[in-house]
Design an enzyme around this catalytic site. Structure first.
Site, PDB file in Angstrom:
ATOM      1  N   GLY A  20       0.820  -1.209   0.000  1.00 41.47           N
ATOM      2  CA  GLY A  20       0.000   0.000   0.000  1.00 41.47           C
ATOM      3  C   GLY A  20       0.854   1.259   0.000  1.00 41.47           C
ATOM      4  O   GLY A  20       2.090   1.201   0.066  1.00 41.47           O
ATOM      5  N   SER A  52      -0.339 -11.143  -2.755  1.00 42.27           N
ATOM      6  CA  SER A  52       1.001 -10.703  -3.158  1.00 42.27           C
ATOM      7  C   SER A  52       2.091 -11.671  -2.719  1.00 42.27           C
ATOM      8  O   SER A  52       3.224 -11.592  -3.201  1.00 42.27           O
ATOM      9  CB  SER A  52       1.297  -9.320  -2.558  1.00 42.27           C
ATOM     10  OG  SER A  52       0.360  -8.369  -3.003  1.00 42.27           O
ATOM     11  N   ARG A 111      -5.432   2.142  18.641  1.00 41.97           N
ATOM     12  CA  ARG A 111      -5.216   3.474  19.220  1.00 41.97           C
ATOM     13  C   ARG A 111      -5.957   3.663  20.540  1.00 41.97           C
ATOM     14  O   ARG A 111      -5.532   4.458  21.368  1.00 41.97           O
ATOM     15  CB  ARG A 111      -5.614   4.564  18.221  1.00 41.97           C
ATOM     16  CG  ARG A 111      -4.611   4.705  17.081  1.00 41.97           C
ATOM     17  CD  ARG A 111      -4.950   5.880  16.180  1.00 41.97           C
ATOM     18  NE  ARG A 111      -4.189   5.783  14.930  1.00 41.97           N
ATOM     19  CZ  ARG A 111      -4.597   6.246  13.764  1.00 41.97           C
ATOM     20  NH1 ARG A 111      -5.775   6.849  13.683  1.00 41.97           N
ATOM     21  NH2 ARG A 111      -3.851   6.111  12.691  1.00 41.97           N
ATOM     22  N   CYS A 146      -3.216  10.772  11.053  1.00 40.84           N
ATOM     23  CA  CYS A 146      -2.304  11.635  10.288  1.00 40.84           C
ATOM     24  C   CYS A 146      -2.680  13.106  10.365  1.00 40.84           C
ATOM     25  O   CYS A 146      -1.805  13.974  10.395  1.00 40.84           O
ATOM     26  CB  CYS A 146      -2.225  11.169   8.837  1.00 40.84           C
ATOM     27  SG  CYS A 146      -3.823  11.027   8.003  1.00 40.84           S
ATOM     28  N   SER A 174      -3.701  11.360  -0.659  1.00 37.10           N
ATOM     29  CA  SER A 174      -2.834  10.259  -0.247  1.00 37.10           C
ATOM     30  C   SER A 174      -3.215   9.741   1.134  1.00 37.10           C
ATOM     31  O   SER A 174      -2.879   8.611   1.489  1.00 37.10           O
ATOM     32  CB  SER A 174      -1.363  10.676  -0.267  1.00 37.10           C
ATOM     33  OG  SER A 174      -1.143  11.801   0.557  1.00 37.10           O
ATOM     34  N   GLY A 175      -3.942  10.556   1.911  1.00 42.40           N
ATOM     35  CA  GLY A 175      -4.458  10.075   3.196  1.00 42.40           C
ATOM     36  C   GLY A 175      -5.449   8.942   3.032  1.00 42.40           C
ATOM     37  O   GLY A 175      -5.684   8.166   3.960  1.00 42.40           O
ATOM     38  N   GLU A 179     -13.262  10.442  10.617  1.00 43.86           N
ATOM     39  CA  GLU A 179     -12.144  11.362  10.818  1.00 43.86           C
ATOM     40  C   GLU A 179     -12.437  12.433  11.864  1.00 43.86           C
ATOM     41  O   GLU A 179     -11.567  12.816  12.642  1.00 43.86           O
ATOM     42  CB  GLU A 179     -11.791  12.019   9.486  1.00 43.86           C
ATOM     43  CG  GLU A 179     -10.393  12.577   9.418  1.00 43.86           C
ATOM     44  CD  GLU A 179      -9.317  11.498   9.299  1.00 43.86           C
ATOM     45  OE1 GLU A 179      -8.136  11.865   9.394  1.00 43.86           O
ATOM     46  OE2 GLU A 179      -9.655  10.313   9.120  1.00 43.86           O
ATOM     47  N   ARG A 211     -11.881  16.347   2.381  1.00 44.96           N
ATOM     48  CA  ARG A 211     -10.904  15.786   1.447  1.00 44.96           C
ATOM     49  C   ARG A 211     -10.766  16.784   0.298  1.00 44.96           C
ATOM     50  O   ARG A 211     -11.767  17.160  -0.320  1.00 44.96           O
ATOM     51  CB  ARG A 211     -11.369  14.428   0.929  1.00 44.96           C
ATOM     52  CG  ARG A 211     -10.319  13.722   0.080  1.00 44.96           C
ATOM     53  CD  ARG A 211      -9.170  13.189   0.927  1.00 44.96           C
ATOM     54  NE  ARG A 211      -9.554  12.045   1.732  1.00 44.96           N
ATOM     55  CZ  ARG A 211      -8.817  11.559   2.726  1.00 44.96           C
ATOM     56  NH1 ARG A 211      -7.668  12.124   3.047  1.00 44.96           N
ATOM     57  NH2 ARG A 211      -9.224  10.515   3.434  1.00 44.96           N
ATOM     58  N   HIS A 250      -1.627  17.680   4.713  1.00 44.35           N
ATOM     59  CA  HIS A 250      -2.870  17.976   5.432  1.00 44.35           C
ATOM     60  C   HIS A 250      -2.746  19.358   6.064  1.00 44.35           C
ATOM     61  O   HIS A 250      -1.780  19.632   6.789  1.00 44.35           O
ATOM     62  CB  HIS A 250      -3.115  16.947   6.538  1.00 44.35           C
ATOM     63  CG  HIS A 250      -3.571  15.602   6.040  1.00 44.35           C
ATOM     64  ND1 HIS A 250      -3.818  15.330   4.713  1.00 44.35           N
ATOM     65  CD2 HIS A 250      -3.836  14.449   6.725  1.00 44.35           C
ATOM     66  CE1 HIS A 250      -4.218  14.052   4.597  1.00 44.35           C
ATOM     67  NE2 HIS A 250      -4.233  13.515   5.791  1.00 44.35           N
ATOM     68  N   THR A 254       1.924  11.644   4.686  1.00 41.82           N
ATOM     69  CA  THR A 254       2.500  10.296   4.625  1.00 41.82           C
ATOM     70  C   THR A 254       3.908  10.255   5.214  1.00 41.82           C
ATOM     71  O   THR A 254       4.439   9.169   5.414  1.00 41.82           O
ATOM     72  CB  THR A 254       2.521   9.730   3.187  1.00 41.82           C
ATOM     73  OG1 THR A 254       3.449  10.452   2.391  1.00 41.82           O
ATOM     74  CG2 THR A 254       1.136   9.764   2.567  1.00 41.82           C
TER      75      THR A 254
END
Length: 361
Positions: A13, A40, A118, A158, A187-188, A210, A244, A251, A339
């Site tokens: 990823g 994979s 978390r 993030c 990309s988040g 979020e 977004r 961000h 990222t």
């Protein structure tokens, strides 16, 4: 510092790819193994991500020929090959929790980018410049898991990395209420514009889960270790709205803050606190730590995503437009690379801190 052999679980990823690039030429960490889903497994890494390499930097040569292991079926084999693993898998939360605990019980420490643990109260969720003291809870976690070396540590969401670091040095003045609107890059979501053409020239006023994370996770970061668990802070109260936006990386957050009892510091004092703030990573001179954690821009149109997201290799936080507000005391904007500081880079910095403090030995 000794050399550590590192595995990356969820290597295909976008965040897994970022981990791969951050291991290249790292002074402490050597990439030794990669793992992903059974789809994979058995392929050389370059073949497993063929047509899906999402970063604007080339794939490191050291990764190309590594054979991808099955993250679940080959767990025992992988755990025996490395000193610890980064984890960035795309699975259901209950499956992630089980997978990460499986590795921890195999005495393989896990530094996770995932959200699944978390809110496990003996799992430290750490931004190294903010709450390194939370690592002390690992001792209690090891007792629960029955391990000597194995444990799980996680990084926060993030988007928090853009605004919580700017608020942290100001808590001493009695932060009472915070309103934050985040403007989060694609990309988040693990996407590029080629994969998500609907985001070109677009803004979506919803990112699932979020806003709850933005409102609650800072309270765990600002909490305390007590009786073998992390007790979240009572405040400040936070309300959030998350968008977004059509940026590839970076961000941004618009932040409004109110202090208790009308005891707001001056703008000059706030800027001085930001400029002076140093955390444990800066004191220890960890390899991935920015020399200056918080950067304030005086220009009225900064920070900007394209100009400032890569500041200090994407590991610094950019702040600007501090000014009085009509309903809150002050408002400002801030930015971080999602990222790097927000995901893989933040996890690498956390792993460096864990190594420096002896938790990987």
């Amino acid at each position: 510092m000794k050399q550590y052999k590192v595995g990356i679980i969820g290597c295909t990823g976008m965040v897994g790819q970022r981990f791969i690039t951050l291991m290249e030429n790292h002074p402490w960490f050597q990439l030794a193994a990669v793992a992903a889903s059974s789809r994979s497994a058995g392929k050389p890494y370059a073949q497993a991500v063929e047509g899906r390499w999402a970063l604007d930097v080339p794939m490191p040569e050291e990764a190309r020929d590594l054979v991808v292991l099955d993250a679940e079926a080959d767990a025992e084999k992988l755990a025996g090959m490395v000193d610890f693993c980064f984890c960035a898998v795309d699975m259901k939360k209950e499956d992630i929790r089980a997978l990460e605990e499986k590795y921890a019980r195999l005495e393989c420490p896990i530094v996770s980018n995932n959200s699944a643990h978390r809110w496990t109260d003996d799992v430290p969720m750490v931004v190294p410049e903010i709450n390194p003291d939370h690592l002390a809870v690992i001792e209690a976690q090891r007792r629960r898991l029955g391990t000597k070396r194995g444990f799980i540590a996680v990084k926060s969401n993030c988007s928090l990395q853009s605004y919580v670091p700017a608020l942290h040095p100001l808590k001493k003045y009695g932060l009472d209420r915070i309103l934050v609107c985040t403007y989060q890059a694609i990309s988040g979501a693990g996407k590029t514009f080629a994969r998500w053409p609907e985001m070109v020239d677009n803004c979506i006023p919803y990112i699932g889960g979020e806003e709850e994370k933005s409102e609650q996770e800072p309270l765990k970061l600002w909490g305390r270790v007590e009786d073998g668990r992390i007790v979240k802070a009572d405040g400040p109260s936070i309300t959030a709205q998350c968008f977004r936006v059509a940026c590839q990386d970076g961000h941004m957050a618009a932040v409004f803050m109110k202090f208790a009892d009308g005891k707001a510091p001056s703008m000059e004092q706030i800027k001085a606190d930001w400029a002076a703030y140093r955390g444990v990573p800066q004191e220890l001179e960890l390899p991935s730590a920015p020399k200056q954690f918080l950067h304030y821009f005086e220009e009225p149109d900064r920070p900007q995503t394209r100009l400032d997201r890569n500041l200090e290799h994407g590991m610094a936080v950019s702040i600007g437009r501090l000014r009085p507000d009509t309903q809150y005391d002050y408002k400002f904007v801030c930015l971080s690379h999602n990222t790097l500081r927000g995901a893989a880079g933040g996890a690498v910095l956390l792993a460096e801190l864990l190594c420096a403090k002896g938790y990987m030995d």
